[in-house]
Design a protein around this motif. Structure first.
Motif, PDB file in Angstrom:
ATOM      1  N   THR A   1       0.042  23.578  20.231  1.00 53.74           N
ATOM      2  CA  THR A   1      -1.304  23.095  19.941  1.00 53.74           C
ATOM      3  C   THR A   1      -2.047  24.174  19.151  1.00 53.74           C
ATOM      4  O   THR A   1      -2.024  25.345  19.509  1.00 53.74           O
ATOM      5  CB  THR A   1      -2.066  22.784  21.252  1.00 53.74           C
ATOM      6  OG1 THR A   1      -1.349  21.768  21.958  1.00 53.74           O
ATOM      7  CG2 THR A   1      -3.485  22.327  20.979  1.00 53.74           C
TER       8      THR A   1
ATOM      9  N   ASP B   1      -8.215  23.110  24.039  1.00 54.11           N
ATOM     10  CA  ASP B   1      -7.106  23.218  23.079  1.00 54.11           C
ATOM     11  C   ASP B   1      -6.387  24.556  23.241  1.00 54.11           C
ATOM     12  O   ASP B   1      -5.151  24.616  23.258  1.00 54.11           O
ATOM     13  CB  ASP B   1      -7.608  23.146  21.627  1.00 54.11           C
ATOM     14  CG  ASP B   1      -8.032  21.760  21.192  1.00 54.11           C
ATOM     15  OD1 ASP B   1      -7.749  20.780  21.907  1.00 54.11           O
ATOM     16  OD2 ASP B   1      -8.674  21.672  20.125  1.00 54.11           O
TER      17      ASP B   1
ATOM     18  N   LYS C   1      -4.359  24.772  26.414  1.00 53.96           N
ATOM     19  CA  LYS C   1      -3.136  23.973  26.294  1.00 53.96           C
ATOM     20  C   LYS C   1      -2.081  24.710  25.456  1.00 53.96           C
ATOM     21  O   LYS C   1      -0.906  24.758  25.823  1.00 53.96           O
ATOM     22  CB  LYS C   1      -3.432  22.612  25.684  1.00 53.96           C
ATOM     23  CG  LYS C   1      -2.193  21.725  25.621  1.00 53.96           C
ATOM     24  CD  LYS C   1      -2.485  20.342  25.101  1.00 53.96           C
ATOM     25  CE  LYS C   1      -1.203  19.516  25.120  1.00 53.96           C
ATOM     26  NZ  LYS C   1      -1.395  18.218  24.464  1.00 53.96           N
TER      27      LYS C   1
ATOM     28  N   GLU D   1       1.590  25.858  26.740  1.00 52.76           N
ATOM     29  CA  GLU D   1       2.841  25.540  26.034  1.00 52.76           C
ATOM     30  C   GLU D   1       3.669  26.806  25.821  1.00 52.76           C
ATOM     31  O   GLU D   1       4.893  26.787  25.972  1.00 52.76           O
ATOM     32  CB  GLU D   1       2.525  24.873  24.685  1.00 52.76           C
ATOM     33  CG  GLU D   1       1.903  23.508  24.819  1.00 52.76           C
ATOM     34  CD  GLU D   1       1.176  23.039  23.571  1.00 52.76           C
ATOM     35  OE1 GLU D   1       0.818  21.848  23.529  1.00 52.76           O
ATOM     36  OE2 GLU D   1       0.944  23.844  22.637  1.00 52.76           O
TER      37      GLU D   1
ATOM     38  N   GLU E   1       5.361  20.603  33.397  1.00 50.51           N
ATOM     39  CA  GLU E   1       6.004  19.925  32.264  1.00 50.51           C
ATOM     40  C   GLU E   1       5.097  18.881  31.611  1.00 50.51           C
ATOM     41  O   GLU E   1       5.154  18.672  30.402  1.00 50.51           O
ATOM     42  CB  GLU E   1       7.321  19.275  32.716  1.00 50.51           C
ATOM     43  CG  GLU E   1       8.371  20.266  33.171  1.00 50.51           C
ATOM     44  CD  GLU E   1       8.808  21.237  32.087  1.00 50.51           C
ATOM     45  OE1 GLU E   1       8.878  20.863  30.905  1.00 50.51           O
ATOM     46  OE2 GLU E   1       9.065  22.410  32.437  1.00 50.51           O
ATOM     47  N   ALA E   2       4.246  18.226  32.384  1.00 54.18           N
ATOM     48  CA  ALA E   2       3.418  17.139  31.847  1.00 54.18           C
ATOM     49  C   ALA E   2       2.196  17.635  31.067  1.00 54.18           C
ATOM     50  O   ALA E   2       1.766  16.973  30.116  1.00 54.18           O
ATOM     51  CB  ALA E   2       2.967  16.218  32.980  1.00 54.18           C
ATOM     52  N   LEU E   3       1.648  18.751  31.462  1.00 48.67           N
ATOM     53  CA  LEU E   3       0.403  19.264  30.856  1.00 48.67           C
ATOM     54  C   LEU E   3      -0.671  18.182  30.773  1.00 48.67           C
ATOM     55  O   LEU E   3      -1.368  18.038  29.767  1.00 48.67           O
ATOM     56  CB  LEU E   3       0.668  19.866  29.469  1.00 48.67           C
ATOM     57  CG  LEU E   3       1.554  21.100  29.424  1.00 48.67           C
ATOM     58  CD1 LEU E   3       1.762  21.559  27.976  1.00 48.67           C
ATOM     59  CD2 LEU E   3       0.983  22.232  30.268  1.00 48.67           C
ATOM     60  N   ASP E   4      -0.819  17.434  31.861  1.00 47.82           N
ATOM     61  CA  ASP E   4      -1.770  16.317  31.852  1.00 47.82           C
ATOM     62  C   ASP E   4      -2.915  16.472  32.856  1.00 47.82           C
ATOM     63  O   ASP E   4      -3.731  15.571  33.010  1.00 47.82           O
ATOM     64  CB  ASP E   4      -1.038  15.000  32.095  1.00 47.82           C
ATOM     65  CG  ASP E   4      -0.331  14.947  33.443  1.00 47.82           C
ATOM     66  OD1 ASP E   4      -0.283  15.971  34.152  1.00 47.82           O
ATOM     67  OD2 ASP E   4       0.189  13.865  33.792  1.00 47.82           O
ATOM     68  N   LYS E   5      -2.988  17.610  33.515  1.00 49.45           N
ATOM     69  CA  LYS E   5      -4.094  17.858  34.447  1.00 49.45           C
ATOM     70  C   LYS E   5      -5.008  18.898  33.802  1.00 49.45           C
ATOM     71  O   LYS E   5      -4.669  20.083  33.748  1.00 49.45           O
ATOM     72  CB  LYS E   5      -3.560  18.339  35.792  1.00 49.45           C
ATOM     73  CG  LYS E   5      -2.716  17.312  36.520  1.00 49.45           C
ATOM     74  CD  LYS E   5      -2.151  17.906  37.794  1.00 49.45           C
ATOM     75  CE  LYS E   5      -0.784  17.442  38.140  1.00 49.45           C
ATOM     76  NZ  LYS E   5       0.280  17.655  37.212  1.00 49.45           N
ATOM     77  N   THR E   6      -6.136  18.432  33.307  1.00 53.34           N
ATOM     78  CA  THR E   6      -7.015  19.299  32.527  1.00 53.34           C
ATOM     79  C   THR E   6      -8.440  19.283  33.051  1.00 53.34           C
ATOM     80  O   THR E   6      -8.873  18.335  33.709  1.00 53.34           O
ATOM     81  CB  THR E   6      -7.038  18.879  31.049  1.00 53.34           C
ATOM     82  OG1 THR E   6      -7.589  17.562  30.936  1.00 53.34           O
ATOM     83  CG2 THR E   6      -5.637  18.896  30.444  1.00 53.34           C
TER      84      THR E   6
ATOM     85  N   ILE F   1      -5.923  24.077  32.328  1.00 49.37           N
ATOM     86  CA  ILE F   1      -4.831  23.107  32.408  1.00 49.37           C
ATOM     87  C   ILE F   1      -3.804  23.616  33.403  1.00 49.37           C
ATOM     88  O   ILE F   1      -3.489  24.807  33.423  1.00 49.37           O
ATOM     89  CB  ILE F   1      -4.208  22.867  31.006  1.00 49.37           C
ATOM     90  CG1 ILE F   1      -3.181  21.747  31.023  1.00 49.37           C
ATOM     91  CG2 ILE F   1      -3.641  24.148  30.413  1.00 49.37           C
ATOM     92  CD1 ILE F   1      -2.776  21.272  29.614  1.00 49.37           C
TER      93      ILE F   1
END
Length: 172
Positions: free
Chosen positions: A142, A150, A153, A157, A30-35, A26
Motif C-alpha cells: 500500500t 494507509d 496497512k 504488509e 493474513e486478512a488485514l481487515d480489522k482497522t 490495523i
C-alpha cells in the motif's frame, strides 16, 4: 498476542505542545481487515504548518475533528474488541507514534491498553537483514500517503512479508 500496527499524523513534534491529528491502526494478520481510523481535534493552539501539511489537512479542517477523549475511548474499545489477548503496539517509527498514543491514552483515559512498551518495525527489519543502513519500506504494498490508516496497512504488509519471505518467527 495481537500485533497492532499503528501510525499517527500530528501537527508538531511532541504531544501536549502539539496535537495528534489522525490515528490509524490495523490488526496484523493474513486478512488485514480489522482497522481503526480516527481524526482528532487539536489540543493546543500551537501547530507547525509544515508538520500539519504532511497530513494533508488544513488547520480549519482539524478544528472540526472529533474530541480526542472520544477518539481515544473508541480506539481503546476497538482494541478490546479485536484482541482476546495482549495487544502489541508496533509501528514504523515507534519513538514518535508511541509517544503521542501513550500520552493521549494516559492524559484522556488514565491508562494505556498497550501497557508500557512498543516495538519498532524498522529496527526489526535491520536485525533480520543484519544491516543498520537498510530499511524495510520497499516491502510495503500500500502506497505511503501520510493517511494514518494507509500507512499502518503498508507497514502491516511489510511485517507479513518479514514472516513469509524472511522467516521471521511471529504468531498472528
Amino acid at each position: 498476542m495481537t500485533y497492532i500496527m499503528v501510525d499517527i499524523e500530528s501537527d508538531g513534534a511532541i504531544p501536549s505542545d502539539y496535537s495528534m491529528i489522525s490515528l490509524g491502526a490495523i490488526v496484523v494478520d493474513e486478512a488485514l481487515d480489522k482497522t481503526f481510523y480516527g481524526c482528532l481535534k487539536p489540543i493546543s493552539e500551537n501547530y507547525n504548518p509544515k508538520a500539519l501539511a504532511v497530513s494533508g489537512f488544513s488547520r480549519e479542517q482539524t478544528l472540526s475533528f472529533e474530541e480526542p477523549k472520544i477518539v481515544m475511548q473508541e480506539f481503546k474499545d476497538w482494541i478490546h474488541k479485536v484482541c482476546d489477548n495482549r495487544p502489541i503496539f508496533i509501528s514504523d517509527n515507534n519513538g514518535f507514534d508511541w509517544m503521542f498514543v501513550c500520552w493521549y491514552f494516559h492524559h484522556f483515559l488514565g491508562e494505556n491498553p498497550f501497557g508500557f512498551s512498543s516495538q519498532n518495525l524498522g529496527s526489526l527489519y535491520k536485525g533480520i537483514v543484519k544491516d543498520t543502513f537498510k530499511n524495510f519500506k520497499h516491502l510495503r504494498q500500500t502506497r505511503h500517503t501520510h493517511n494514518a490508516l494507509d500507512d499502518a496497512k503498508g507497514n502491516a504488509e511489510a511485517l507479513l512479508t518479514l514472516k513469509k519471505e524472511y522467516g521471521l518467527k511471529i504468531k498472528f
